[in-house]
Write an enzyme that holds these catalytic residues in place. Structure first.
Site, PDB file in Angstrom:
ATOM      1  N   ASP A  52       9.665 -25.142  -1.241  1.00 26.09           N
ATOM      2  CA  ASP A  52       9.935 -26.095  -0.163  1.00 26.09           C
ATOM      3  C   ASP A  52      11.332 -25.837   0.413  1.00 26.09           C
ATOM      4  OD1 ASP A  52      10.553 -28.313   1.387  1.00 26.09           O
ATOM      5  OD2 ASP A  52       9.583 -29.735   0.038  1.00 26.09           O
ATOM      6  N   HIS A  68      22.706  -6.020  13.567  1.00 25.19           N
ATOM      7  CA  HIS A  68      21.526  -6.591  14.231  1.00 25.19           C
ATOM      8  C   HIS A  68      20.961  -5.637  15.272  1.00 25.19           C
ATOM      9  CE1 HIS A  68      22.143 -11.201  13.541  1.00 25.19           C
ATOM     10  NE2 HIS A  68      22.187 -10.516  12.430  1.00 25.19           N
ATOM     11  N   LYS A  84      25.264 -21.663   6.237  1.00 27.71           N
ATOM     12  CA  LYS A  84      24.011 -21.194   6.852  1.00 27.71           C
ATOM     13  C   LYS A  84      23.716 -19.771   6.373  1.00 27.71           C
ATOM     14  CE  LYS A  84      21.283 -19.326  10.213  1.00 27.71           C
ATOM     15  NZ  LYS A  84      20.944 -17.930  10.486  1.00 27.71           N
ATOM     16  N   GLU A  88      14.766 -12.967  10.786  1.00 28.51           N
ATOM     17  CA  GLU A  88      16.081 -12.540  11.305  1.00 28.51           C
ATOM     18  C   GLU A  88      16.417 -11.138  10.811  1.00 28.51           C
ATOM     19  OE1 GLU A  88      19.209 -15.483  10.929  1.00 28.51           O
ATOM     20  OE2 GLU A  88      20.737 -13.913  10.861  1.00 28.51           O
TER      21      GLU A  88
HETATM   22  C1  MEV Z   1      23.824 -15.449  10.572  1.00 29.84           C
HETATM   23  O1  MEV Z   1      22.468 -15.753  10.346  1.00 29.84           O
HETATM   24  C2  MEV Z   1      24.644 -15.885   9.380  1.00 29.84           C
HETATM   25  C3  MEV Z   1      26.168 -15.739   9.579  1.00 29.84           C
HETATM   26  O2  MEV Z   1      26.554 -16.424  10.739  1.00 29.84           O
HETATM   27  C4  MEV Z   1      26.805 -16.329   8.349  1.00 29.84           C
HETATM   28  C5  MEV Z   1      28.301 -16.410   8.454  1.00 29.84           C
HETATM   29  O3  MEV Z   1      28.845 -16.473   9.574  1.00 29.84           O
HETATM   30  O4  MEV Z   1      28.925 -16.429   7.378  1.00 29.84           O
HETATM   31  C6  MEV Z   1      26.540 -14.301   9.764  1.00 29.84           C
END
Ligand code: MEV
Length: 431
Positions: free
Chosen positions: A276, A374, A260, A82
């Site tokens: 892992d 990005h 995430k 990513e």
């Molecule tokens: C993207 O990989 C991760 C985010 O969505 C985390 C977040 O929203 O805090 C940018």
């Protein structure tokens, strides 16, 4: 120990970056060649690691710069497809440095193995019967791994619980093992399998599962840092991050995404070092939901000076020995780049990366949004997909980056335009 700031690192050529990392981490010529050539796991090694192997999957390996943790500089290897994650971690670590970097720590590598016993008529008494043989069971467990015992690890405790399930009462016997610098799944699984027949006899029921638990709450890592308000982007950004945190704390849909982002950092370091990733994900998300709803893995608050203080505490079952950490050549190299001496130190570094990653994501979200960061790599990927050859790639990316939004159709159009003007320029050169 070197300085992990390496200003302008991202602007260097890949070869120059490898040389800078080699100087920081004392890499050998062979290790430099491995990175420069993109060598790593051979198909033969892969064939020994898994089943039905037909090939290899490559991922970008980068290093995050600027990390100062417990007063020590680290270059942090991260494997991730990513875009922006590594840059984001590096930027956050740069902001954290202003107020002294991260403080981080981790528990001993205590791993829990579970033995499920069903059909026990008197489960509460059965727990006592099993625990009367605690010392003997610990000794039998430890006999399976004399090396671990020699280095000061091994099975350290045994306990039991009775749980109510939809299939009736069950007895759960739990073995706690200090797996030292190994993640420890194999060690613990071997131990619980070894003592299970004795547990079964003592309990008077039937043993079903014998397996470690990935909810590694005996193996927590934690980190905190002060993010200077000015360096973070000012008062409004700080307030925005606090609002974002409150949103995640109140709403499970946002909480999942917040966590995430934390795991972007954790998993990237785990992959780079051969750990892992599934175990870490399972542990983190279950831990976050222990109270019956999703909680953010990080916390954000203000200190009396108006700076932002971030902290994180989460399970971090990682190793620096055994499994892919020892058998994957790139994982070994990543551990050398990182320079950690123990699994506890690796877990501490990963907690700091988790916090940095969350800070960077929240800051981007409250400022310009996540897409801008990005865009450059996204534009480059689209340009390549649209057929941009190396001679026109930079120009195509430059022109795509000027657009507010970039689509594949834009990339195709611009590749065509740049190619025509290059052809015209080539033609006029000849005339
Ligand atoms: C993207 O990989 C991760 C985010 O969505 C985390 C977040 O929203 O805090 C940018």
């Amino acid at each position: 120990m070197g300085d992990s700031r390496l200003p302008g690192f991202y602007k260097l050529s890949r070869e120059e970056r490898v040389r800078a990392v080699a100087a920081f981490s004392g890499l050998s010529d062979d290790e430099v060649r491995m990175l420069l050539g993109g060598y790593g796991l051979t198909p033969e090694e892969a064939d020994r690691m898994s089943e039905n192997v037909i090939g290899l999957l490559q991922l970008p390996l980068g290093v995050a710069t600027n990390f100062l943790i417990n007063g020590r500089d680290y270059l942090v290897p991260m494997a991730i497809e990513e875009p922006s994650v590594i840059a984001a971690a590096s930027n956050a670590a740069r902001v954290a440095r202003v107020k002294g970097g991260f403080r981080a720590s981790a528990d001993r590598s205590l791993t829990l193995g579970q033995i499920q016993v069903v059909g026990v008529p008197d489960p509460h008494a059965a727990v006592q019967r099993v625990l009367e043989h605690r010392e003997e069971l610990l000794r039998i467990a430890n006999d399976t791994n004399p090396t671990l015992l020699r280095v000061g690890g091994g099975a350290v405790d045994l306990s039991g619980r009775v749980i109510d399930t939809e299939r009736g009462r069950m007895l759960i016997i739990e073995l706690l093992v200090d797996t030292k610098d190994a993640m420890g799944a194999n060690t613990v699984n071997t131990m619980v399998e070894e003592i299970a027949p004795i547990v079964e006899e003592l309990a008077g029921g039937r043993v079903r599962l014998r397996i470690l638990s990935n909810l590694a709450t005996h193996r927590m890592a934690r980190a905190w840092a002060v993010f200077d308000a000015e360096a973070a982007g000012g008062r409004d950004v700080v307030e925005g991050i606090l609002d974002a945190y409150a949103f995640a704390a109140a709403d499970p849909y946002r909480c999942a995404t917040h966590n995430k982002g934390v795991m972007n950092g954790v998993v990237a370091v785990a992959l780079a070092t051969g750990n892992d990733t599934r175990a870490l994900e399972a542990g983190a998300h279950t831990y976050a939901s222990l109270g019956g709803r999703c909680r953010p893995l990080t916390r954000w608050e203000l200190n009396s000076a108006g700076d932002l203080v971030g902290s994180v505490e989460m399970p971090m079952a990682v190793g620096t020995l055994g499994g892919a950490t020892s058998s994957h050549p790139v994982a070994r190299l990543s551990l050398k780049i990182l320079g950690v001496r123990t699994a506890q130190e690796l877990a501490s570094v990963m907690a700091a990366v988790a916090l940095a990653q969350n800070f960077a994501a929240l800051r981007a979200l409250v400022k310009e949004g996540i897409q801008r960061g990005h865009m450059k790599l996204h534009a480059r990927n689209l340009a390549v997909m649209a057929g941009a050859t190396p001679d026109i790639l930079d120009e195509v990316v430059r022109r795509l980056s000027e657009l507010k939004r970039v689509t594949y159709d834009d990339a195709v159009r611009i590749v065509g335009e740049v190619r025509s003007s290059a052809a015209r320029a080539g033609g006029s050169d000849k005339s």
